[in-house]
Write an enzyme that holds these catalytic residues in place. Structure first.
Site, PDB file in Angstrom:
ATOM      1  N   SER A 135       0.773  -0.977  -0.075  1.00 53.06           N
ATOM      2  CA  SER A 135      -0.005  -0.107  -0.217  1.00 53.06           C
ATOM      3  C   SER A 135       0.827   1.351  -0.086  1.00 53.06           C
ATOM      4  O   SER A 135       1.526   1.594  -0.938  1.00 53.06           O
ATOM      5  CB  SER A 135      -0.894  -0.124   1.091  1.00 53.06           C
ATOM      6  OG  SER A 135      -2.012   1.057   1.279  1.00 53.06           O
ATOM      7  N   HIS A 176      -3.944  -0.484  -4.591  1.00 51.41           N
ATOM      8  CA  HIS A 176      -5.469  -0.637  -4.516  1.00 51.41           C
ATOM      9  C   HIS A 176      -6.082  -0.257  -5.817  1.00 51.41           C
ATOM     10  O   HIS A 176      -6.972   0.375  -5.879  1.00 51.41           O
ATOM     11  CB  HIS A 176      -5.964   0.365  -3.352  1.00 51.41           C
ATOM     12  CG  HIS A 176      -5.589  -0.058  -1.961  1.00 51.41           C
ATOM     13  ND1 HIS A 176      -5.863  -1.064  -1.017  1.00 51.41           N
ATOM     14  CD2 HIS A 176      -4.669   0.654  -1.207  1.00 51.41           C
ATOM     15  CE1 HIS A 176      -5.388  -1.068  -0.096  1.00 51.41           C
ATOM     16  NE2 HIS A 176      -4.464  -0.088  -0.080  1.00 51.41           N
ATOM     17  N   GLU A 223      -5.146  -4.857  -4.992  1.00 59.22           N
ATOM     18  CA  GLU A 223      -5.135  -5.651  -3.771  1.00 59.22           C
ATOM     19  C   GLU A 223      -4.411  -7.019  -3.781  1.00 59.22           C
ATOM     20  O   GLU A 223      -4.913  -7.760  -4.985  1.00 59.22           O
ATOM     21  CB  GLU A 223      -6.354  -5.491  -3.120  1.00 59.22           C
ATOM     22  CG  GLU A 223      -6.436  -4.032  -2.677  1.00 59.22           C
ATOM     23  CD  GLU A 223      -7.737  -3.674  -2.003  1.00 59.22           C
ATOM     24  OE1 GLU A 223      -8.677  -4.437  -1.554  1.00 59.22           O
ATOM     25  OE2 GLU A 223      -8.055  -2.436  -1.625  1.00 59.22           O
TER      26      GLU A 223
END
Lengths: 291, 291
Positions: free
Chosen positions: A136, A178, A205
């Site tokens: 992330s 994401h 993801e």
């Protein structure tokens, strides 16, 4: 920041951006490969959590990497910039065989780590062959030019992406995470078109791009990595667009890669899983289907 | 259905898919160009509303096309399949110099119009040089293979698009509308990859692709037309993917076109607004900035 120089006979370590939300309880395929690359039972993994998440993420990553057979797992309890110049932390990184940067907010990460001994050591260790993974925000921060924020949309638009300097393990790519889940193609197209030198990597993801020493990446995980290549751009209206105006970007190339697919960042070429390619040969683990 | 044959010395009329939500009160640039192509003061425009929307859309389109100087505006009050074989309607279409298909539900449109005299006449008139425009569902239905439905996502996925036969004015493209607004890149990528022969056109709201007789399109409106070209596809995992599984699609080309940009559907080439290209020379109207 630019990547640290690689010694004459050496090879850079893997750079492993992960799109966030990766499986941490079942197969843990991504973390498993990271532990193997870090040395397995001989691994000394140093985790860099964002300060705010330390209490939750610490024990979780200790469990994951220990379950997967890592010899040693440590944490750098960094809460502010001054912590980054702690010589003990530099020593821990000097001994690390694998470095993992957790999620959070990439601007917080860059603001805390940027220009410190910790950032310098991460670059040097990677240049010396140590794999560095980040998930992330930890994925975004890896590149020299970092996507700091922006709006979710399929279409590119002037001003829909905010860039900031990352810690600079690579300057070949710009990374977004994401990706499908938060509809980020538009901002990655915008970022790539700002300077078509940069290849855009949009990472879903539970998906990772294992970028090997030869700049060939291989995809691991349940989603896709979208590669945006603007190097053949024939026209862009980016420089004279008003904020929010629809843009033209002609000549883009797009490759959508699922598990086992590879992409050569130097040659700008994508390869399916079954095609022979000696580069970026990830270790094969039980139950995985990569080449 | 396939396009009707064009006579030896003739030219097909413009095919004008519009992404829905077009400006109907201010500049009305898209409708303005359509009226001009239809003959302006000599125009005889026939509007084909979806039955359910007739009461609202009828007066609105009459106002728009009249304000823009069309000589004559008529409606085909089609509520069911049997209406489509009304010989009066065929005669009206035989005299039309422009045909406009309104929005609604494209499956309803195809189910009512498909295989009727009305659909046949639309194809024949277009082959004889008459421009045909359609907005939203009316845009989708123009191609031989029609996007009937699907889910909104950036990523392609097996089963995330439903195809159905359209009325077949062109078989060079497959059209999707409300494109950026409803996040439809994934389903268009899926549709294009089913058969890379088809070029995917993703058309934003308030935006139109004016596809000229030579198969060169020009963009008019405030948004973009995204051209998905899968003809250079080197690998696809589409045929062995499980439903919902992440797919690989390697070798896609993408062009994002804003107003004035052109795309040659035969040569698979995109052109910026300022580049000289004799093909698809739309009439220049006051206040527009197309070439």
């Amino acid at each position: 920041m630019c990547p640290a120089p690689i010694e004459d006979d050496g090879k850079r370590g893997f750079i492993i951006p992960i799109g966030g939300g990766e499986d941490r309880v079942k197969e843990m395929a991504i973390h498993r490969k990271f532990v193997e690359l870090s040395g397995g039972p001989d691994a000394d993994i140093v985790v860099i959590p964002t300060a705010s998440m330390l209490e939750e993420t610490g024990p979780d990553y200790h469990r994951i990497f220990s379950e997967l057979g890592a010899g040693k797992v440590e944490f750098l309890p960094i809460a502010q910039r001054s912590d980054c110049d702690n010589p003990e932390f530099s020593e821990m990184l000097d001994n690390a065989t694998g470095i993992f940067i957790t999620g959070g907010n990439q601007l917080r990460l860059s603001a805390i780590l940027g220009g410190t001994l910790v950032a310098q050591r991460i670059r040097r260790r990677n240049a010396a062959g140590v794999p560095v993974a980040g998930t992330s925000a930890g994925a975004s921060i890896m590149s020299e030019h970092m996507v700091a924020g922006g709006s979710g949309s399929t279409a590119p638009a002037e001003g829909n992406v905010t860039l900031a300097p990352g810690i600079g393990l690579t300057n070949a790519v710009i990374i977004d995470q994401h990706f499908t889940q938060r509809n980020r193609l538009g901002r990655l197209l915008t970022a790539s078109s700002y300077n078509p030198f940069l290849i855009g990597l949009g990472i879903d993801e539970d998906t990772a791009a294992f970028i090997g020493p030869e700049n060939v990446l291989e995809v691991v995980g349940s989603g896709t990595v979208t590669v945006v290549d603007a190097s053949q751009l024939t026209h862009s209206s980016m420089w004279d667009a008003r904020p929010g105006e629809a843009l033209s970007l002609l000549g883009l190339r797009l490759d959508v890669l699922n598990e086992g697919c590879r992409y050569d960042l130097t040659a700008h070429m994508a390869y399916p899983p079954d095609e022979h390619l000696a580069l970026c040969a990830l270790p094969v683990t039980d139950g995985d289907n990569t080449a």
